[in-house]
Design an enzyme around this catalytic site. Structure first.
Site: not given
Ligand code: C5P
Length: 228
Positions: A29-31
């Site tokens: 995932a990413n932020r």
């Protein structure tokens, strides 16, 4: 009553991160918080548009008056975007993962004597570029985002050309700016105009104000273009 300059327009927006499965219990995932995309969806709905918001996993509630489709992976997001077409305006604010795991494990990968498993990555579809280059049913106004930490305008210009979209919202996401996950944003809007590029640089604003300003620009552009 508030002016409804986008009444009757169909606006499609992607927002949030994507989750790319590794196995049934793990993902990459990413932020991305999804805040800017959700703010744009809310502002477009307030302006009277029919809004389809296609969102990766985030902690935000659906804005009033918006049709929300929740997705996990980039491939799901692309499929949901195709399903939401046709649109008069498409805005790609999602932080789509560039890569996914080449072969998702059907079972949870076990710790073993063999050491850590090698994760082979493969490229995800570029949703913005795919829709920008649609021969059939391309939305008349396609808008992408460029989040950069250096050479913001040069990188955004190159992205505008490479992706084939009409506008790029360029924002500086250097850690010092606090843009990622924060409530404020500093934005430059690059608009293709014939062979040249027009640039609007906005002061630091809240993400809600950026959304309002962008929707106002879109209303001007679609008004000038007449019925699309
Ligand atoms: O290439 P880069 O990820 O910097 O481009 C950012 C823009 O492209 C954003 O508008 C993002 O939503 C879109 N994008 C996309 N699909 C991808 C990668 C980026 O729609 N796979």
């Amino acid at each position: 009553p508030p002016p409804r300059p986008l009444r009757g327009r169909r606006v499609l927006i992607t927002a949030g991160p994507t989750h790319e499965p590794i196995d049934p219990v793990r993902y990459i995932a990413n932020r991305s918080s999804g805040k800017q995309g959700y703010a744009i969806a809310a502002a477009a709905a307030r302006a009277g548009a029919e809004v389809a918001l296609i969102s990766g996993p985030v902690d935000l509630a659906a804005p009033d008056g918006v049709t929300l489709t929740r997705v996990e992976s980039a491939r799901d997001m692309l499929a949901a975007v195709h399903s939401a077409l046709p649109a008069d305006v498409a805005i790609f604010a999602a932080a789509v993962a560039d890569w996914r795991v080449a072969s998702e494990g059907e079972q949870k990968i076990k710790k073993g004597a063999g050491g850590p498993p090698p994760l082979q990555l493969t490229e995800n579809p570029d949703i913005l570029a795919t829709i920008s280059k649609l021969a059939d049913g391309r939305p008349p106004l396609v808008i992408g985002f460029a989040a950069e930490t250096e050479n913001l305008l040069d990188n955004a210009r190159a992205k505008l050309a490479r992706k084939g979209c009409d506008w790029i919202v360029a924002n500086d996401v250097s850690p010092a700016t606090g843009v990622m996950g924060g409530d404020r944003n500093t934005v430059h809007l690059l608009m293709k105009s014939g062979e040249s590029v027009e640039i609007d640089s906005w002061p630091v604003m809240t993400k809600d104000d950026v959304a309002r300003a962008l929707v106002q620009r879109i209303a001007q552009a679609t008004e000038q273009a007449g019925e699309v």
